[in-house]
Structure formats: structure tokens, C-alpha cells
Design a protein around this motif. Structure first.
Motif, PDB file in Angstrom:
ATOM      1  N   GLY A   9       0.836  -1.209   0.000  1.00 29.26           N
ATOM      2  CA  GLY A   9       0.000   0.000   0.000  1.00 29.26           C
ATOM      3  C   GLY A   9       0.862   1.247   0.000  1.00 29.26           C
ATOM      4  N   PRO A  10       0.275   2.386  -0.381  1.00 32.70           N
ATOM      5  CA  PRO A  10       1.043   3.630  -0.504  1.00 32.70           C
ATOM      6  C   PRO A  10       1.526   4.181   0.846  1.00 32.70           C
ATOM      7  CG  PRO A  10      -1.296   4.054  -0.768  1.00 32.70           C
ATOM      8  CD  PRO A  10      -1.151   2.572  -0.705  1.00 32.70           C
ATOM      9  N   PRO A  11       2.460   5.143   0.796  1.00 36.78           N
ATOM     10  CA  PRO A  11       2.944   5.792   2.015  1.00 36.78           C
ATOM     11  C   PRO A  11       1.780   6.395   2.791  1.00 36.78           C
ATOM     12  CG  PRO A  11       4.194   6.562   0.117  1.00 36.78           C
ATOM     13  CD  PRO A  11       3.104   5.698  -0.415  1.00 36.78           C
ATOM     14  N   GLY A  12       1.735   6.148   4.087  1.00 38.39           N
ATOM     15  CA  GLY A  12       0.750   6.787   4.954  1.00 38.39           C
ATOM     16  C   GLY A  12      -0.605   6.113   5.000  1.00 38.39           C
ATOM     17  N   VAL A  13      -0.766   4.981   4.301  1.00 42.73           N
ATOM     18  CA  VAL A  13      -2.092   4.360   4.248  1.00 42.73           C
ATOM     19  C   VAL A  13      -2.437   3.629   5.551  1.00 42.73           C
ATOM     20  CG1 VAL A  13      -1.577   2.080   3.250  1.00 42.73           C
ATOM     21  CG2 VAL A  13      -3.671   3.307   2.587  1.00 42.73           C
ATOM     22  N   GLY A  14      -1.385   3.308   6.336  1.00 40.11           N
ATOM     23  CA  GLY A  14      -1.641   2.630   7.618  1.00 40.11           C
ATOM     24  C   GLY A  14      -0.993   1.257   7.740  1.00 40.11           C
TER      25      GLY A  14
END
Ligand code: AP5
Ligand code: MG
Length: 216
Positions: A9-14
Motif C-alpha cells: 500500500g502507498p505511504p501513509g495508508v496505515g
């Protein structure tokens, strides 16, 4: 057989937030490539200094050193039952290397939860993030604030904002993700391992969906 879960998943998605919760629940080790680089940097190792020069620009650290760091980490006894991989692999070459190293251990990647999220939300999440100095526990000033500002609820250590969380660097990290990591979605989808999860829900809702995906 050991269980290996890849959180994509992308940066900051959790990914980090969820990996910590899943590690508690499943008792599997939490292996975060970003945390390992930050630990190396804290200890002023050569790898840490090299990694910082890429991380500060929002670029990926070269595959060779990243792969050998992960090989080393998952060879440790606490990964015998498996691990939750958070932030690795991030390129097709890293994914191929992971297959090879796990097959040497008589194992393989079991499931790849793919947590998705919109760019504007990712930026909001990353820019409000506070991370604990000692163990990397994760907070958000609005969505999951610590009880006392600037102090980790769990171990009392100082909370800091990551150097690579500046808006320009986050935007670059998202760009790099779209260019270099997105191919892994198809890589794992064609193996039937990908499970898509909407990361725009609350932390609790995302955890619930992840636990369902893990049972499959
Ligand atoms: P890394 O540390 O892995 O960063 P990242 O992938 O960019 O992801 P983040 O850690 O920023 O976000 P996250 O998805 O973990 O979100 P979090 O749970 O913290 O990598 C950093 C750098 O290291 C890379 O740029 C690269 O240079 C290098 N690197 C690392 N791995 C590499 C590799 N394999 N190859 C090459 N280079 C590599 O959550 C974010 C915030 O949102 C928090 O404040 C949290 O409280 C909040 N939040 C989480 N979930 C929710 C929710 N559901 N609702 C509301 N708020 C939420
Ligand atoms: Mg993380």
C-alpha cells in the motif's frame, strides 16, 4: 509451515499501524524495512547513512542492500513462525528475491493485503503523524492522539515527526510508489494472493477486514 504476510500500500495508508496490531494478534514478527533503516540510522551504521541519503529525497534505497538487510532479519529466530512484512517488497526485483529466500526456508508468501487510499488522505495522515523514538509506535494528532502531547502512551518515550514526512518528500514518495511499487499489485494478483482492502475506513474497520483476509 511458517506464515508470511506482505502488507502492500502507498505511504501513509496505515501499513505500520496495522502491522503492529496484527503482530500482537497473530504473534508473528513485525518486519518493517523503513523501521530497520531508521534503526540503522539511529545507530549511525554505514547502512543507516547510505539509506538516509535516499530516504531524505523520498527515493527507494537500492535493492541489493535492502534485500540483504531483510534476508538477515527474517533469518532470526523470532521469524521462524513467519512474519508480517511492512514496506518490503517494493520492487519486482525485491519480490523475486523474497520468493527465493522464503523457498530456501521451505516457505512462501501466503497472502498480500493491498491497502488502498486517496492521495489527499495519505498526505493528511502523514503530515499529522507522530512516531515514538524508542519503538516506532504510531500516533496521529487528529485521528489517534497520544494521551499526553509529545509522549508515547506505551513506553513514555519522546514522539517525533519523521524527516521524510515533509509535504514535498511525501509527494515524491507517492510518485515513487506509483512508478516502482504498483507493478507488485499485478505480480501478486496473478498468483491469487492479493486481497484489496479500503484503507480509508477507521483503523478498527481496516483491522477487521485484514483479519478476515488472513483467515482465508
Ligand atoms: P517506510 O517507513 O516504509 O514508509 P512508507 O511506505 O512511505 O509508509 P509510511 O511508514 O509513511 O506509512 P504507513 O503505511 O506505515 O502508515 P502509518 O501506519 O504510519 O519507508 C520510508 C523510506 O524508507 C522509503 O521512502 C524508502 O526511502 C526507504 N525504504 C523502506 N522500505 C524500502 C524498500 N523495501 N526498498 C527500498 N527503500 C525502502 O500511518 C500513517 C498515519 O496515519 C499515522 O499518523 C496513523 O496514526 C494514521 N492512520 C493510520 N491508519 C489510519 C486510519 N485508518 N484512519 C485514520 N488515521 C490512520
Ligand atoms: Mg510505516
Amino acid at each position: 509451515m511458517a506464515t508470511f504476510i506482505v502488507l502492500l500500500g502507498p505511504p501513509g495508508v496505515g501499513k505500520g499501524t496495522q502491522a503492529k496490531i496484527l503482530a500482537e494478534t497473530t504473534k508473528l514478527a513485525h518486519v518493517s524495512s523503513g523501521d530497520l533503516f531508521r534503526e540503522n540510522l539511529k545507530n549511525q551504521t554505514e547502512l543507516g547513512k547510505l539509506a538516509k541519503s535516499f530516504m531524505d529525497k523520498g527515493e527507494l534505497v537500492p535493492d541489493g542492500v535492502t534485500i540483504s538487510m531483510i534476508r538477515d532479519r527474517i533469518s532470526r529466530p523470532d521469524c521462524e513462525a513467519g512474519a508480517i512484512l511492512d514496506g518490503f517488497p517494493r520492487t519486482p526485483a525485491q519480490a523475486d528475491a523474497l520468493e527465493t529466500m522464503l523457498s530456501e526456508f521451505g516457505s512462501h508468501v501466503d497472502v498480500v493485503p493491498y491497502i488502498t487510499g486517496d492521495e489527499s488522505v495519505l498526505i493528511e495522515r502523514v503530515s499529522g503523524r507522530w512516531t515514538c523514538r524508542a519503538e516506532g509506535h504510531i500516533y496521529h494528532q487528529k485521528f489517534s492522539p497520544p494521551k499526553k502531547a509529545g509522549v508515547c502512551d506505551i513506553d513514555g518515550s519522546e514522539l517525533y515527526q519523521r524527516d521524510d514526512d515533509k509535504i514535498e518528500t511525501v509527494t515524491k514518495r507517492i510518485h515513487v510508489y506509483l512508478e516502482q511499487t504498483i507493478p507488485l499489485v499485478e505480480y501478486y494478483r496473478k498468483d491469487g494472493k492479493l486481497v484489496e482492502i479500503d484503507g480509508m475506513q477507521t483503523v478498527e474497520q481496516v483491522t477487521k477486514e485484514l483479519l478476515v483476509a488472513l483467515k482465508k
